[in-house]
Design a protein around this motif. Sequence first.
Motif, PDB file in Angstrom:
ATOM      1  N   GLY A  96       0.816  -1.214   0.000  1.00  0.00           N
ATOM      2  CA  GLY A  96       0.000   0.000   0.000  1.00  0.00           C
ATOM      3  C   GLY A  96       0.842   1.254   0.000  1.00  0.00           C
ATOM      4  O   GLY A  96       0.380   2.327   0.405  1.00  0.00           O
ATOM      5  N   SER A  97       2.076   1.143  -0.458  1.00  0.00           N
ATOM      6  CA  SER A  97       3.007   2.266  -0.445  1.00  0.00           C
ATOM      7  C   SER A  97       3.987   2.103  -1.600  1.00  0.00           C
ATOM      8  O   SER A  97       4.614   1.047  -1.739  1.00  0.00           O
ATOM      9  CB  SER A  97       3.771   2.318   0.882  1.00  0.00           C
ATOM     10  OG  SER A  97       4.918   3.145   0.774  1.00  0.00           O
ATOM     11  N   LEU A  98       4.100   3.146  -2.404  1.00  0.00           N
ATOM     12  CA  LEU A  98       5.028   3.091  -3.523  1.00  0.00           C
ATOM     13  C   LEU A  98       6.472   3.066  -3.036  1.00  0.00           C
ATOM     14  O   LEU A  98       7.318   2.371  -3.603  1.00  0.00           O
ATOM     15  CB  LEU A  98       4.793   4.288  -4.452  1.00  0.00           C
ATOM     16  CG  LEU A  98       5.396   4.202  -5.851  1.00  0.00           C
ATOM     17  CD1 LEU A  98       4.869   2.980  -6.591  1.00  0.00           C
ATOM     18  CD2 LEU A  98       5.092   5.473  -6.645  1.00  0.00           C
ATOM     19  N   GLY A  99       6.755   3.814  -1.943  1.00  0.00           N
ATOM     20  CA  GLY A  99       8.113   3.827  -1.397  1.00  0.00           C
ATOM     21  C   GLY A  99       8.532   2.452  -0.882  1.00  0.00           C
ATOM     22  O   GLY A  99       9.652   1.999  -1.141  1.00  0.00           O
ATOM     23  N   ALA A 100       7.638   1.782  -0.148  1.00  0.00           N
ATOM     24  CA  ALA A 100       7.956   0.446   0.367  1.00  0.00           C
ATOM     25  C   ALA A 100       8.117  -0.553  -0.770  1.00  0.00           C
ATOM     26  O   ALA A 100       8.982  -1.435  -0.722  1.00  0.00           O
ATOM     27  CB  ALA A 100       6.859  -0.012   1.334  1.00  0.00           C
ATOM     28  N   ALA A 101       7.273  -0.419  -1.793  1.00  0.00           N
ATOM     29  CA  ALA A 101       7.383  -1.311  -2.951  1.00  0.00           C
ATOM     30  C   ALA A 101       8.716  -1.108  -3.651  1.00  0.00           C
ATOM     31  O   ALA A 101       9.368  -2.075  -4.078  1.00  0.00           O
ATOM     32  CB  ALA A 101       6.225  -1.056  -3.917  1.00  0.00           C
ATOM     33  N   ALA A 102       9.148   0.162  -3.775  1.00  0.00           N
ATOM     34  CA  ALA A 102      10.429   0.458  -4.422  1.00  0.00           C
ATOM     35  C   ALA A 102      11.578  -0.181  -3.650  1.00  0.00           C
ATOM     36  O   ALA A 102      12.492  -0.766  -4.243  1.00  0.00           O
ATOM     37  CB  ALA A 102      10.616   1.971  -4.527  1.00  0.00           C
ATOM     38  N   ARG A 103      11.528  -0.098  -2.317  1.00  0.00           N
ATOM     39  CA  ARG A 103      12.602  -0.690  -1.501  1.00  0.00           C
ATOM     40  C   ARG A 103      12.626  -2.210  -1.667  1.00  0.00           C
ATOM     41  O   ARG A 103      13.700  -2.819  -1.717  1.00  0.00           O
ATOM     42  CB  ARG A 103      12.413  -0.307  -0.032  1.00  0.00           C
ATOM     43  CG  ARG A 103      12.748   1.142   0.285  1.00  0.00           C
ATOM     44  CD  ARG A 103      12.815   1.385   1.787  1.00  0.00           C
ATOM     45  NE  ARG A 103      11.497   1.224   2.415  1.00  0.00           N
ATOM     46  CZ  ARG A 103      10.589   2.180   2.508  1.00  0.00           C
ATOM     47  NH1 ARG A 103      10.830   3.385   1.987  1.00  0.00           N
ATOM     48  NH2 ARG A 103       9.434   1.966   3.111  1.00  0.00           N
ATOM     49  N   GLU A 104      11.460  -2.826  -1.755  1.00  0.00           N
ATOM     50  CA  GLU A 104      11.416  -4.286  -1.886  1.00  0.00           C
ATOM     51  C   GLU A 104      12.066  -4.757  -3.182  1.00  0.00           C
ATOM     52  O   GLU A 104      12.790  -5.763  -3.194  1.00  0.00           O
ATOM     53  CB  GLU A 104       9.967  -4.782  -1.843  1.00  0.00           C
ATOM     54  CG  GLU A 104       9.865  -6.297  -1.991  1.00  0.00           C
ATOM     55  CD  GLU A 104       8.431  -6.785  -1.975  1.00  0.00           C
ATOM     56  OE1 GLU A 104       8.095  -7.642  -2.820  1.00  0.00           O
ATOM     57  OE2 GLU A 104       7.644  -6.321  -1.120  1.00  0.00           O
ATOM     58  N   ALA A 112      10.391   3.929  -9.283  1.00  0.00           N
ATOM     59  CA  ALA A 112       9.176   3.119  -9.171  1.00  0.00           C
ATOM     60  C   ALA A 112       7.966   3.888  -9.675  1.00  0.00           C
ATOM     61  O   ALA A 112       7.114   3.347 -10.400  1.00  0.00           O
ATOM     62  CB  ALA A 112       8.972   2.682  -7.723  1.00  0.00           C
ATOM     63  N   SER A 113       7.879   5.143  -9.299  1.00  0.00           N
ATOM     64  CA  SER A 113       6.761   5.971  -9.760  1.00  0.00           C
ATOM     65  C   SER A 113       6.765   6.101 -11.275  1.00  0.00           C
ATOM     66  O   SER A 113       5.723   5.983 -11.935  1.00  0.00           O
ATOM     67  CB  SER A 113       6.846   7.361  -9.107  1.00  0.00           C
ATOM     68  OG  SER A 113       5.772   8.172  -9.536  1.00  0.00           O
ATOM     69  N   SER A 114       7.948   6.297 -11.838  1.00  0.00           N
ATOM     70  CA  SER A 114       8.070   6.404 -13.293  1.00  0.00           C
ATOM     71  C   SER A 114       7.666   5.100 -13.976  1.00  0.00           C
ATOM     72  O   SER A 114       7.006   5.101 -15.018  1.00  0.00           O
ATOM     73  CB  SER A 114       9.508   6.780 -13.663  1.00  0.00           C
ATOM     74  OG  SER A 114       9.688   6.767 -15.059  1.00  0.00           O
ATOM     75  N   ARG A 115       8.026   3.977 -13.361  1.00  0.00           N
ATOM     76  CA  ARG A 115       7.713   2.682 -13.973  1.00  0.00           C
ATOM     77  C   ARG A 115       6.213   2.403 -13.925  1.00  0.00           C
ATOM     78  O   ARG A 115       5.648   1.852 -14.872  1.00  0.00           O
ATOM     79  CB  ARG A 115       8.471   1.575 -13.246  1.00  0.00           C
ATOM     80  CG  ARG A 115       8.488   0.271 -13.991  1.00  0.00           C
ATOM     81  CD  ARG A 115       9.619  -0.604 -13.550  1.00  0.00           C
ATOM     82  NE  ARG A 115       9.877  -1.663 -14.508  1.00  0.00           N
ATOM     83  CZ  ARG A 115      10.835  -2.554 -14.399  1.00  0.00           C
ATOM     84  NH1 ARG A 115      11.658  -2.492 -13.363  1.00  0.00           N
ATOM     85  NH2 ARG A 115      10.993  -3.497 -15.305  1.00  0.00           N
ATOM     86  N   ILE A 116       5.561   2.799 -12.828  1.00  0.00           N
ATOM     87  CA  ILE A 116       4.104   2.618 -12.747  1.00  0.00           C
ATOM     88  C   ILE A 116       3.417   3.489 -13.782  1.00  0.00           C
ATOM     89  O   ILE A 116       2.490   3.044 -14.493  1.00  0.00           O
ATOM     90  CB  ILE A 116       3.597   2.959 -11.332  1.00  0.00           C
ATOM     91  CG1 ILE A 116       4.071   1.902 -10.326  1.00  0.00           C
ATOM     92  CG2 ILE A 116       2.068   3.056 -11.318  1.00  0.00           C
ATOM     93  CD1 ILE A 116       3.467   0.531 -10.529  1.00  0.00           C
TER      94      ILE A 116
END
Length: 372
Positions: A96-104, A112-116
Amino acid sequence: MSRERDDSAGPTERGTGAGGGGGLSGTSGASGAAERRTAARAIAAAGGSGVTGAGSGSAGTASGAGTASGSVTAHLSHRVPDLGALELLLAVARHGSLGAAAREVGITQPAASSRIRSMERQLGVALVDRSPRGSRLTDAGALVTDWARRIVESAEAFDAGVQALRGRRDSRLRVVASMTIAEYLLPGWLIALRAERPDTAVSLQAGNSAVVAERLLAGEADLGFVEGLAVPDGLDGTVVAHDRLAVVVAPSHPWARRRKPIDPAELAGTPLVLREHGSGTRQVLDAALAGHGGLARPLLELASTTAVKAAAVSGAGPAVLSELAIAEELSSRRLVAVPVAGAHLRRDLRAVWPTGHRPTGPARDLLSLTRA
């Protein structure tokens, strides 16, 4: 026909890592199903046909979510995202977080934002609602995430299967080599390979160059080594070492005391202790003396280097052997080298493999060690 290569290294092997698992799935129950159907219609209306099936005769997703009629096999649409993008979307669903997803997944949040955003443009629909409180999947995003999960799980299964195949291949190495290489070069190479691949079981078969070619073409060996004049038909190869043939006699033989080199005609006319037809040693000697009347009938014709050497040491007669095989006997004066003038007795030692099947795994590593 065979052809000789110098670029023996195989292609880089790389597994495909994939993360999957649960995550936000949007809504549930009857209302959720209705909203997902609405989202699917929205995707189709927006031109996102790459997810559910695009164009005439093309199939849907790799997971089988959509199937185009009248087509058994088809190319994926350009709208189907790559696995990395789908993994990122699944991570957003989990956290539920773009930042956490990027770290994973090991990238920065801006990346990550650019890729989404890139994936949203590719599909033609919005997937994630971003807010100061975090990132939430849209209805279309939840639907795409369900499909993405199936694709990534299939990719993980594919990767596990490929790793199992590589593991089975890498657990053994079958080598076949002509006698001189098997006895005097391969032991050192195999010891070095053992240090790099301690879990690989190696089997070594020895035979003449003709036998090496037969075993490789029959699929009974992974890598071969030959001593002949050229790469045998049906095989590719590369030179790994050089060698020279020498005429040797026991110290009691008259040739041991002569000062003048033997010329090719005299050598050709003398009965010799020789290797059998099909051996690399015999091929090189036959070619060297072909213009001088050819070899006389052999005094003895033996099937191994060790046997030829033993016969020469015993005083049976002159023999022709690899310099690699007689170093110890020359040093101890059990054999004497006789100079030869005017005969080309140098040869190349080659690694060989079936045409079109470049060495991989342990075979590729062994080939690299021969060059070291």
